[in-house]
Design an enzyme around this catalytic site. Structure first.
Site, PDB file in Angstrom:
ATOM      1  CE  LYS A   1      -0.997  13.876  12.720  1.00 22.87           C
ATOM      2  NZ  LYS A   1      -1.423  14.765  11.704  1.00 22.87           N
TER       3      LYS A   1
ATOM      4  CG  ASP B   1      -4.550  15.271  11.619  1.00 28.19           C
ATOM      5  OD1 ASP B   1      -3.960  15.629  10.602  1.00 28.19           O
ATOM      6  OD2 ASP B   1      -5.320  14.370  11.867  1.00 28.19           O
TER       7      ASP B   1
HETATM    8  P1  NDP Z   1     -11.321  18.062   9.502  1.00 25.74           P
HETATM    9  O1  NDP Z   1     -11.517  17.291  10.910  1.00 25.74           O
HETATM   10  O2  NDP Z   1     -11.311  19.405   9.203  1.00 25.74           O
HETATM   11  O3  NDP Z   1     -12.189  17.318   8.143  1.00 25.74           O
HETATM   12  C1  NDP Z   1     -12.110  16.012   7.850  1.00 25.74           C
HETATM   13  C2  NDP Z   1     -13.161  15.681   6.986  1.00 25.74           C
HETATM   14  O4  NDP Z   1     -12.968  14.335   6.482  1.00 25.74           O
HETATM   15  C3  NDP Z   1     -14.264  15.753   7.340  1.00 25.74           C
HETATM   16  O5  NDP Z   1     -15.422  15.966   6.374  1.00 25.74           O
HETATM   17  C4  NDP Z   1     -14.711  14.379   7.806  1.00 25.74           C
HETATM   18  O6  NDP Z   1     -16.063  13.708   7.831  1.00 25.74           O
HETATM   19  C5  NDP Z   1     -13.983  13.815   6.934  1.00 25.74           C
HETATM   20  N1  NDP Z   1     -13.546  12.234   7.316  1.00 25.74           N
HETATM   21  C6  NDP Z   1     -12.923  12.010   8.433  1.00 25.74           C
HETATM   22  N2  NDP Z   1     -12.799  10.795   8.909  1.00 25.74           N
HETATM   23  C7  NDP Z   1     -13.380   9.937   7.710  1.00 25.74           C
HETATM   24  C8  NDP Z   1     -13.786   8.783   7.587  1.00 25.74           C
HETATM   25  N3  NDP Z   1     -13.189   7.797   8.114  1.00 25.74           N
HETATM   26  N4  NDP Z   1     -14.517   8.448   6.346  1.00 25.74           N
HETATM   27  C9  NDP Z   1     -14.929   9.403   5.590  1.00 25.74           C
HETATM   28  N5  NDP Z   1     -14.670  10.768   5.805  1.00 25.74           N
HETATM   29  C10 NDP Z   1     -14.110  10.970   6.829  1.00 25.74           C
HETATM   30  O7  NDP Z   1      -9.682  17.374   8.952  1.00 25.74           O
HETATM   31  P2  NDP Z   1      -8.672  18.083   8.022  1.00 25.74           P
HETATM   32  O8  NDP Z   1      -9.261  18.787   7.066  1.00 25.74           O
HETATM   33  O9  NDP Z   1      -7.663  18.831   8.826  1.00 25.74           O
HETATM   34  O10 NDP Z   1      -7.919  16.815   7.682  1.00 25.74           O
HETATM   35  C11 NDP Z   1      -8.257  15.838   6.966  1.00 25.74           C
HETATM   36  C12 NDP Z   1      -6.983  14.993   6.146  1.00 25.74           C
HETATM   37  O11 NDP Z   1      -5.861  15.894   5.954  1.00 25.74           O
HETATM   38  C13 NDP Z   1      -6.492  14.121   7.202  1.00 25.74           C
HETATM   39  O12 NDP Z   1      -6.070  13.035   6.673  1.00 25.74           O
HETATM   40  C14 NDP Z   1      -5.495  15.011   7.879  1.00 25.74           C
HETATM   41  O13 NDP Z   1      -4.354  14.189   8.415  1.00 25.74           O
HETATM   42  C15 NDP Z   1      -4.772  15.601   6.524  1.00 25.74           C
HETATM   43  N6  NDP Z   1      -3.981  16.620   6.698  1.00 25.74           N
HETATM   44  C16 NDP Z   1      -4.419  17.819   7.404  1.00 25.74           C
HETATM   45  C17 NDP Z   1      -3.667  19.067   7.805  1.00 25.74           C
HETATM   46  C18 NDP Z   1      -4.108  20.069   8.299  1.00 25.74           C
HETATM   47  O14 NDP Z   1      -3.488  21.258   8.320  1.00 25.74           O
HETATM   48  N7  NDP Z   1      -5.289  20.342   8.805  1.00 25.74           N
HETATM   49  C19 NDP Z   1      -2.148  18.940   7.285  1.00 25.74           C
HETATM   50  C20 NDP Z   1      -1.844  17.756   6.527  1.00 25.74           C
HETATM   51  C21 NDP Z   1      -2.714  16.715   6.427  1.00 25.74           C
HETATM   52  P3  NDP Z   1     -16.839  13.889   9.186  1.00 25.74           P
HETATM   53  O15 NDP Z   1     -17.319  15.046   9.678  1.00 25.74           O
HETATM   54  O16 NDP Z   1     -18.045  13.079   8.843  1.00 25.74           O
HETATM   55  O17 NDP Z   1     -15.953  13.044  10.134  1.00 25.74           O
END
Ligand code: NDP
Length: 443
Positions: A125, A165
């Site tokens: 990572k 991510d």
């Molecule tokens: P994105 O950046 O596309 O979206 C993240 C979302 O989560 C946004 O809506 C963001 O809001 C919100 N968010 C992030 N940090 C916080 C926080 N501290 N408190 C509240 N809301 C928060 O990321 P992904 O959708 O790609 O990833 C989301 C999760 O899924 C993560 O845990 C990631 O590790 C996991 N994941 C992702 C994969 C992928 O293929 N993308 C694969 C496997 C797991 P804001 O815009 O306000 O920051």
């Protein structure tokens, strides 16, 4: 003290002030106790001590110039955790909260997740404490170029293949890839999540969200339940949340809420996904913009999303977003299944609440493995210089998710933890890695 507690103690001692890493290691190692009892050769070979120590950690300076001409400096990192079963693979996270404890917890989890997919990929990572929000495209590009100017020497199509991510989507992968290609003169599958015109795989964008829902549907089916007709609460509004919403809607469920780090929306008639895609993927706006187009929906600027009544909850934002009180609220409202789209979104106390109340619980390392699995399919297509159709790739993803569910539930049953997918996923993921490490000798 037993072997497992001894290793956990040393991890805490050697990695102080990294609570997320301690949490992930404790959760995995404690669930491996029955395996270690049955296989004393793993303790003898020091498998756990080696597993918790990354093979390599790279820390680097990322200097870049903002639109005002001011020099900014961020910290970049890549933690290459384990390559026993294949080249390192795992995402890059760009978020102000990034520090070594977060990247270590994610890299450690990635080892088992990647193993569970059944594909030949090791765990890693990386990321930086950079916030792409409110930055111009040109600033994001300059940051990405500076980041890869350092990282390029440590990665490669058969060495380490990063992906997206939080904060790293198609735009960032494009800038990273362009600069990698310029420096190395190599057009190779070194990153996944690429654009479809230049080596990307169909379904990669949708994969984590779709895969999560395929997993939850399989888990529900085993208990004669289904997503069809269910009310679903999803947190986040990024890549995972959007495509989980889309697949729930395909299967006839109703998603009533989405969120971001400021607040959440509630639309009791069901979220209109086209509006969300426009806000997030085109306008790069905030989730509260939804109510401008849909005044019948409500926006709340707090973290009360888990108090909404639902049948299924899919946390798809970030780590430790569901605490014990949230879990009790979900149980009290009759929620029958929780599927983790995010990595480690439920605190250990929340997981205990779900399990003791017989809520079907799909842990992230199994349920969100569809993203990395499809990234591995992207690597295969790049190696073959070939592309599968959407239908072919989606069918492979679905089968992989069903296999992960079956392998995790069989491992749980075999070790006497019926229905405990947390333990099952850890055991199933661990065994393949442990056997490979044993075969490779002390390296
Ligand atoms: P994105 O950046 O596309 O979206 C993240 C979302 O989560 C946004 O809506 C963001 O809001 C919100 N968010 C992030 N940090 C916080 C926080 N501290 N408190 C509240 N809301 C928060 O990321 P992904 O959708 O790609 O990833 C989301 C999760 O899924 C993560 O845990 C990631 O590790 C996991 N994941 C992702 C994969 C992928 O293929 N993308 C694969 C496997 C797991 P804001 O815009 O306000 O920051």
């Amino acid at each position: 003290m037993g072997y497992v507690q001894d290793v956990i103690g040393k991890v805490k001692e050697k990695n102080p002030n990294e609570p997320e890493f301690h949490q992930a290691v404790t959760e995995v190692l404690e669930s491996l106790e029955p395996v270690l009892e049955r296989h004393p050769e793993y303790e003898k070979a020091g498998i756990l001590e080696r597993l918790v120590e990354p093979e390599r950690q790279i820390l680097f300076r990322v200097p870049w110039v903002d639109d005002q001409g001011k020099i900014q400096v961020n910290r970049g990192m890549r933690i290459q955790f384990n390559s026993a079963i294949g080249p390192y693979k795992g995402g890059l996270r760009f978020h102000p909260t990034v520090y070594s404890g977060i990247i270590k917890f994610l890299g450690f989890e990635q080892i088992f997740k990647n193993s569970l997919t059944g594909l030949p990929i090791g765990g890693a990572k990386g990321g930086a404490d950079f916030d792409p929000k409110s930055k111009s495209d040109a600033e994001v590009m300059r940051f990405c170029q500076s980041f890869i100017n350092e990282l390029y020497r440590h990665i490669g199509a058969d060495v380490d293949v990063p992906a997206g991510d939080i904060g790293v989507g198609g735009r960032e992968i494009g800038y990273l890839y362009g600069q990698y290609k310029k420096i190395t003169q190599a057009f190779e599958g070194v990153l996944t999540g690429k654009g479809l015109d230049w080596g990307g795989s169909l379904v990669r964008t949708e994969a984590t969200g779709y895969g999560l829902v395929y997993f939850v549907e399989e888990m529900a089916k085993d208990k004669d339940k289904t997503i069809e007709g269910s009310t679903v609460v999803i947190s986040g509004s990024g890549n995972v949340a959007i495509y989980a919403t889309e697949k729930v809607q395909h299967l006839g469920g109703k998603v009533v809420s989405l969120s971001d780090s400021n607040g959440y929306i509630y639309d009791k008639e069901g979220i209109k996904l086209d509006t969300v895609k426009h806000i997030k993927e085109v306008a790069r706006g905030r989730i509260k913009d939804y109510v401008k187009d849909h005044p019948e929906a409500q926006y709340f600027e707090d973290r009360g999303i888990w108090k909404i009544k639902c049948d299924i909850a899919l946390p798809c934002a970030t780590q430790n977003e569901i605490d014990e009180e949230d879990a009790r609220a979900l149980v009290g409202n009759g929620c029958f299944a929780v599927g983790e789209g995010a990595n480690m979104p439920s605190t250990p106390a929340a997981v205990r609440v779900f399990q003791s109340n017989k809520v079907l619980f799909a842990p992230g390392k199994a349920a969100n493995a569809g993203g990395v699995a499809t990234s591995a399919l992207e690597m295969s297509q790049n190696s073959m210089r070939y592309s599968w159709t959407f239908e072919e790739t989606d069918a492979k993803l679905k089968q992989i998710m069903i296999n992960i569910y079956r392998n995790a539930s069989e491992a749980a049953r075999e070790y006497g933890y019926e229905d405990n997918l947390v333990v099952g996923a850890n055991i199933a993921g661990f065994l393949k890695v442990a056997r490979s490490m044993l075969a490779h000798g002390v390296v």
